[in-house]
Enzyme design. Structure first.
Site, PDB file in Angstrom:
ATOM      1  N   ASP A 189      -4.003   5.232   6.644  1.00  0.00           N
ATOM      2  CA  ASP A 189      -4.551   6.410   7.311  1.00  0.00           C
ATOM      3  C   ASP A 189      -5.569   5.938   8.359  1.00  0.00           C
ATOM      4  O   ASP A 189      -5.180   5.610   9.475  1.00  0.00           O
ATOM      5  CB  ASP A 189      -5.176   7.324   6.245  1.00  0.00           C
ATOM      6  CG  ASP A 189      -5.729   8.615   6.812  1.00  0.00           C
ATOM      7  OD1 ASP A 189      -5.366   8.993   7.937  1.00  0.00           O
ATOM      8  OD2 ASP A 189      -6.534   9.281   6.118  1.00  0.00           O
ATOM      9  N   LYS A 237       0.225   6.965   8.716  1.00  0.00           N
ATOM     10  CA  LYS A 237      -0.244   8.215   9.321  1.00  0.00           C
ATOM     11  C   LYS A 237      -1.055   7.852  10.563  1.00  0.00           C
ATOM     12  O   LYS A 237      -2.288   7.771  10.528  1.00  0.00           O
ATOM     13  CB  LYS A 237      -1.118   8.969   8.311  1.00  0.00           C
ATOM     14  CG  LYS A 237      -1.241  10.448   8.575  1.00  0.00           C
ATOM     15  CD  LYS A 237      -2.431  11.037   7.841  1.00  0.00           C
ATOM     16  CE  LYS A 237      -2.234  11.151   6.347  1.00  0.00           C
ATOM     17  NZ  LYS A 237      -3.403  11.843   5.700  1.00  0.00           N
ATOM     18  N   GLU A 279       0.839  -1.198   0.000  1.00  0.00           N
ATOM     19  CA  GLU A 279       0.000   0.000   0.000  1.00  0.00           C
ATOM     20  C   GLU A 279       0.875   1.250   0.000  1.00  0.00           C
ATOM     21  O   GLU A 279       2.054   1.199   0.370  1.00  0.00           O
ATOM     22  CB  GLU A 279      -0.854   0.019   1.283  1.00  0.00           C
ATOM     23  CG  GLU A 279      -2.350  -0.085   1.084  1.00  0.00           C
ATOM     24  CD  GLU A 279      -3.015   1.049   0.316  1.00  0.00           C
ATOM     25  OE1 GLU A 279      -2.396   1.698  -0.541  1.00  0.00           O
ATOM     26  OE2 GLU A 279      -4.203   1.274   0.577  1.00  0.00           O
ATOM     27  N   ASP A 280       0.269   2.371  -0.372  1.00  0.00           N
ATOM     28  CA  ASP A 280       1.008   3.631  -0.309  1.00  0.00           C
ATOM     29  C   ASP A 280       0.981   4.230   1.098  1.00  0.00           C
ATOM     30  O   ASP A 280       2.002   4.663   1.613  1.00  0.00           O
ATOM     31  CB  ASP A 280       0.478   4.648  -1.342  1.00  0.00           C
ATOM     32  CG  ASP A 280      -1.043   4.847  -1.296  1.00  0.00           C
ATOM     33  OD1 ASP A 280      -1.734   4.190  -0.484  1.00  0.00           O
ATOM     34  OD2 ASP A 280      -1.536   5.661  -2.096  1.00  0.00           O
TER      35      ASP A 280
HETATM   36  P1  IMP Z   1      -7.472   4.470   4.859  1.00  0.00           P
HETATM   37  O1  IMP Z   1      -8.487   3.434   4.418  1.00  0.00           O
HETATM   38  O2  IMP Z   1      -8.113   5.651   5.526  1.00  0.00           O
HETATM   39  O3  IMP Z   1      -6.350   3.878   5.671  1.00  0.00           O
HETATM   40  O4  IMP Z   1      -6.889   5.109   3.566  1.00  0.00           O
HETATM   41  C1  IMP Z   1      -6.147   4.413   2.684  1.00  0.00           C
HETATM   42  C2  IMP Z   1      -6.150   5.102   1.332  1.00  0.00           C
HETATM   43  O5  IMP Z   1      -6.532   6.469   1.408  1.00  0.00           O
HETATM   44  C3  IMP Z   1      -4.746   5.088   0.773  1.00  0.00           C
HETATM   45  O6  IMP Z   1      -4.559   3.973  -0.037  1.00  0.00           O
HETATM   46  C4  IMP Z   1      -4.705   6.363  -0.016  1.00  0.00           C
HETATM   47  O7  IMP Z   1      -5.133   6.123  -1.318  1.00  0.00           O
HETATM   48  C5  IMP Z   1      -5.687   7.285   0.633  1.00  0.00           C
HETATM   49  N1  IMP Z   1      -5.021   8.268   1.503  1.00  0.00           N
HETATM   50  C6  IMP Z   1      -5.032   8.334   2.864  1.00  0.00           C
HETATM   51  N2  IMP Z   1      -4.328   9.361   3.320  1.00  0.00           N
HETATM   52  C7  IMP Z   1      -3.826   9.968   2.220  1.00  0.00           C
HETATM   53  C8  IMP Z   1      -2.951  11.114   2.039  1.00  0.00           C
HETATM   54  O8  IMP Z   1      -2.495  11.792   2.965  1.00  0.00           O
HETATM   55  N3  IMP Z   1      -2.661  11.421   0.736  1.00  0.00           N
HETATM   56  C9  IMP Z   1      -3.122  10.706  -0.327  1.00  0.00           C
HETATM   57  N4  IMP Z   1      -3.908   9.638  -0.198  1.00  0.00           N
HETATM   58  C10 IMP Z   1      -4.272   9.280   1.066  1.00  0.00           C
HETATM   59 MG    MG Z   2      -4.642   4.603  -2.537  1.00  0.00          MG
END
Ligand code: IMP
Ligand code: MG
Length: 175
Positions: free
Chosen positions: A103, A131, A99-100
Protein backbone atom coordinates in the site's frame (compact mmCIF):
# COMPACT_ATOMS: atom_id res chain seq x y z
CA UNK A 1 -21.18 -5.35 16.64
CA UNK A 2 -19.61 -5.43 13.19
CA UNK A 3 -20.97 -2.69 10.98
CA UNK A 4 -18.87 -3.52 7.92
CA UNK A 5 -20.35 -4.84 4.70
CA UNK A 6 -18.39 -6.95 2.23
CA UNK A 7 -18.40 -5.95 -1.43
CA UNK A 8 -18.53 -8.18 -4.47
CA UNK A 9 -15.79 -10.67 -5.36
CA UNK A 10 -12.84 -8.91 -7.01
CA UNK A 11 -10.46 -11.85 -7.50
CA UNK A 12 -11.39 -15.53 -7.26
CA UNK A 13 -9.38 -18.34 -5.71
CA UNK A 14 -8.94 -19.91 -9.16
CA UNK A 15 -7.34 -16.73 -10.47
CA UNK A 16 -5.01 -16.61 -7.47
CA UNK A 17 -3.97 -20.26 -7.91
CA UNK A 18 -3.23 -19.65 -11.57
CA UNK A 19 -1.15 -16.60 -10.67
CA UNK A 20 0.77 -18.61 -8.05
CA UNK A 21 1.69 -21.09 -10.80
CA UNK A 22 2.93 -18.36 -13.13
CA UNK A 23 4.98 -16.53 -10.51
CA UNK A 24 6.27 -19.79 -9.00
CA UNK A 25 7.57 -20.81 -12.42
CA UNK A 26 9.24 -17.43 -12.95
CA UNK A 27 10.96 -17.62 -9.56
CA UNK A 28 12.05 -21.21 -10.25
CA UNK A 29 13.66 -20.12 -13.51
CA UNK A 30 15.18 -16.90 -12.23
CA UNK A 31 16.81 -18.52 -9.18
CA UNK A 32 17.93 -21.76 -10.85
CA UNK A 33 20.85 -23.36 -8.99
CA UNK A 34 20.44 -21.05 -5.99
CA UNK A 35 19.25 -21.67 -2.48
CA UNK A 36 16.48 -19.32 -1.47
CA UNK A 37 14.82 -18.36 1.78
CA UNK A 38 11.21 -17.38 1.43
CA UNK A 39 10.10 -15.07 4.26
CA UNK A 40 6.36 -14.67 4.75
CA UNK A 41 5.04 -11.61 6.54
CA UNK A 42 2.51 -12.70 9.12
CA UNK A 43 -0.32 -12.98 9.10
CA UNK A 44 -1.70 -11.75 5.80
CA UNK A 45 0.73 -13.59 3.53
CA UNK A 46 0.10 -17.15 4.71
CA UNK A 47 -2.49 -18.25 2.15
CA UNK A 48 -0.62 -16.71 -0.79
CA UNK A 49 2.71 -18.10 0.41
CA UNK A 50 1.27 -21.61 0.73
CA UNK A 51 0.01 -21.45 -2.87
CA UNK A 52 3.26 -19.98 -4.15
CA UNK A 53 5.76 -22.33 -2.51
CA UNK A 54 4.07 -25.43 -3.94
CA UNK A 55 4.99 -24.08 -7.37
CA UNK A 56 8.68 -23.48 -6.67
CA UNK A 57 11.01 -26.25 -7.78
CA UNK A 58 14.13 -25.10 -5.92
CA UNK A 59 16.07 -26.04 -2.82
CA UNK A 60 14.41 -23.65 -0.39
CA UNK A 61 13.57 -22.95 3.22
CA UNK A 62 10.87 -20.75 4.72
CA UNK A 63 10.71 -18.40 7.65
CA UNK A 64 8.23 -15.83 8.92
CA UNK A 65 8.31 -12.36 10.38
CA UNK A 66 5.58 -10.38 12.03
CA UNK A 67 5.61 -6.62 11.80
CA UNK A 68 2.99 -4.03 12.61
CA UNK A 69 2.21 -0.52 11.60
CA UNK A 70 -1.56 -0.58 11.34
CA UNK A 71 -3.22 -1.61 14.58
CA UNK A 72 -6.98 -1.55 14.05
CA UNK A 73 -6.94 1.45 11.71
CA UNK A 74 -7.21 1.42 7.94
CA UNK A 75 -4.17 3.64 7.25
CA UNK A 76 -0.51 2.99 8.01
CA UNK A 77 0.96 4.81 10.99
CA UNK A 78 4.24 5.03 9.06
CA UNK A 79 6.13 3.31 11.86
CA UNK A 80 7.17 -0.33 11.49
CA UNK A 81 7.72 -2.50 14.55
CA UNK A 82 9.12 -6.06 14.49
CA UNK A 83 6.89 -8.33 16.58
CA UNK A 84 8.52 -11.60 15.49
CA UNK A 85 12.03 -11.68 14.09
CA UNK A 86 13.67 -14.18 11.71
CA UNK A 87 14.88 -17.52 13.07
CA UNK A 88 17.10 -18.08 10.01
CA UNK A 89 20.58 -16.76 9.29
CA UNK A 90 20.08 -15.12 5.90
CA UNK A 91 23.67 -13.95 5.45
CA UNK A 92 24.74 -14.50 1.83
CA UNK A 93 21.36 -15.98 0.86
CA UNK A 94 18.74 -14.95 -1.67
CA UNK A 95 15.61 -13.81 0.14
CA UNK A 96 12.14 -13.53 -1.30
CA UNK A 97 9.80 -11.53 0.91
CA UNK A 98 6.19 -12.65 0.53
CA UNK A 99 3.56 -10.03 1.38
CA UNK A 100 -0.19 -9.78 1.03
CA UNK A 101 -0.39 -6.19 -0.23
CA UNK A 102 1.83 -3.18 -0.92
CA UNK A 103 0.00 0.00 0.00
CA UNK A 104 2.13 2.96 1.20
CA UNK A 105 5.31 0.92 0.71
CA UNK A 106 6.47 1.76 4.24
CA UNK A 107 6.52 -1.85 5.46
CA UNK A 108 8.41 -3.32 2.51
CA UNK A 109 10.81 -0.42 2.28
CA UNK A 110 11.70 -1.01 5.91
CA UNK A 111 11.94 -4.79 5.49
CA UNK A 112 14.13 -4.60 2.40
CA UNK A 113 16.61 -2.43 4.34
CA UNK A 114 16.42 -4.79 7.28
CA UNK A 115 17.26 -7.87 5.16
CA UNK A 116 20.13 -6.06 3.46
CA UNK A 117 21.50 -5.08 6.89
CA UNK A 118 21.32 -8.75 7.92
CA UNK A 119 23.59 -9.63 5.00
CA UNK A 120 21.18 -11.01 2.37
CA UNK A 121 22.79 -11.40 -1.04
CA UNK A 122 19.63 -10.59 -2.96
CA UNK A 123 16.27 -9.34 -1.68
CA UNK A 124 13.21 -9.72 -3.90
CA UNK A 125 9.62 -8.88 -3.08
CA UNK A 126 6.59 -10.92 -4.08
CA UNK A 127 3.19 -9.48 -3.19
CA UNK A 128 -0.23 -10.93 -3.92
CA UNK A 129 -1.66 -7.42 -4.35
CA UNK A 130 -0.42 -3.96 -5.22
CA UNK A 131 -2.38 -0.79 -4.42
CA UNK A 132 -0.37 1.87 -6.29
CA UNK A 133 -2.68 4.78 -5.33
CA UNK A 134 -1.66 4.37 -1.68
CA UNK A 135 2.07 4.70 -2.35
CA UNK A 136 4.09 7.10 -0.19
CA UNK A 137 7.52 5.52 -0.75
CA UNK A 138 8.71 4.55 -4.19
CA UNK A 139 9.54 0.85 -4.03
CA UNK A 140 10.32 -1.85 -6.60
CA UNK A 141 8.03 -4.84 -6.25
CA UNK A 142 9.56 -7.70 -8.23
CA UNK A 143 6.56 -10.02 -8.47
CA UNK A 144 2.98 -8.75 -8.27
CA UNK A 145 -0.07 -10.94 -8.43
CA UNK A 146 -2.79 -8.35 -9.06
CA UNK A 147 -3.16 -4.58 -9.00
CA UNK A 148 -6.17 -3.25 -7.06
CA UNK A 149 -7.73 0.17 -6.83
CA UNK A 150 -7.81 2.32 -3.72
CA UNK A 151 -10.26 0.39 -1.57
CA UNK A 152 -9.85 -1.40 1.72
CA UNK A 153 -9.24 -5.00 0.64
CA UNK A 154 -10.07 -8.09 2.69
CA UNK A 155 -10.02 -11.85 2.18
CA UNK A 156 -7.47 -14.48 1.21
CA UNK A 157 -5.32 -13.59 4.22
CA UNK A 158 -6.07 -9.86 4.32
CA UNK A 159 -7.91 -8.63 7.35
CA UNK A 160 -9.78 -5.75 8.84
CA UNK A 161 -9.17 -5.87 12.58
CA UNK A 162 -8.12 -9.56 12.22
CA UNK A 163 -11.36 -10.61 10.55
CA UNK A 164 -12.09 -11.86 7.01
CA UNK A 165 -8.72 -13.59 6.53
CA UNK A 166 -10.52 -16.88 5.86
CA UNK A 167 -12.51 -15.68 2.84
CA UNK A 168 -11.37 -17.79 -0.15
CA UNK A 169 -11.42 -14.76 -2.49
CA UNK A 170 -10.41 -11.09 -2.58
CA UNK A 171 -13.10 -8.53 -1.86
CA UNK A 172 -13.35 -5.11 -0.21
CA UNK A 173 -15.18 -3.34 2.59
CA UNK A 174 -17.96 -1.02 1.58
CA UNK A 175 -17.53 2.52 2.99
P1 IMP B 1 2.09 -0.45 3.71
O1 IMP B 1 3.24 -0.43 4.70
O2 IMP B 1 1.25 0.79 3.78
O3 IMP B 1 2.53 -0.78 2.31
O4 IMP B 1 1.09 -1.54 4.20
C1 IMP B 1 1.40 -2.85 4.23
C2 IMP B 1 0.48 -3.58 5.19
O5 IMP B 1 -0.71 -2.86 5.48
C3 IMP B 1 0.04 -4.88 4.55
O6 IMP B 1 0.90 -5.91 4.92
C4 IMP B 1 -1.33 -5.07 5.12
O7 IMP B 1 -1.25 -5.78 6.31
C5 IMP B 1 -1.84 -3.70 5.44
N1 IMP B 1 -2.77 -3.21 4.41
C6 IMP B 1 -2.57 -2.23 3.49
N2 IMP B 1 -3.63 -2.04 2.71
C7 IMP B 1 -4.54 -2.95 3.13
C8 IMP B 1 -5.88 -3.28 2.67
O8 IMP B 1 -6.46 -2.71 1.74
N3 IMP B 1 -6.49 -4.29 3.37
C9 IMP B 1 -5.90 -4.96 4.40
N4 IMP B 1 -4.67 -4.70 4.83
C10 IMP B 1 -4.00 -3.69 4.21
MG1 MG C 1 -0.16 -7.42 6.72
Amino acid sequence: MHENTIGTIMITQEEILQKAKEIGLRITQEFEGEEIVMVGILRGAVLWMADLMKNIGLDMTIDFMAVSSYGGAKKSSGVVKINKDLDTDIEGKSVIIVEDIVDSGVTLNYLRGYFVSRGAKVVKICSLLDKPDGRRIDIDVDYIGFTVDDRFIVGYGLDYDQRYRNLPYITYLED
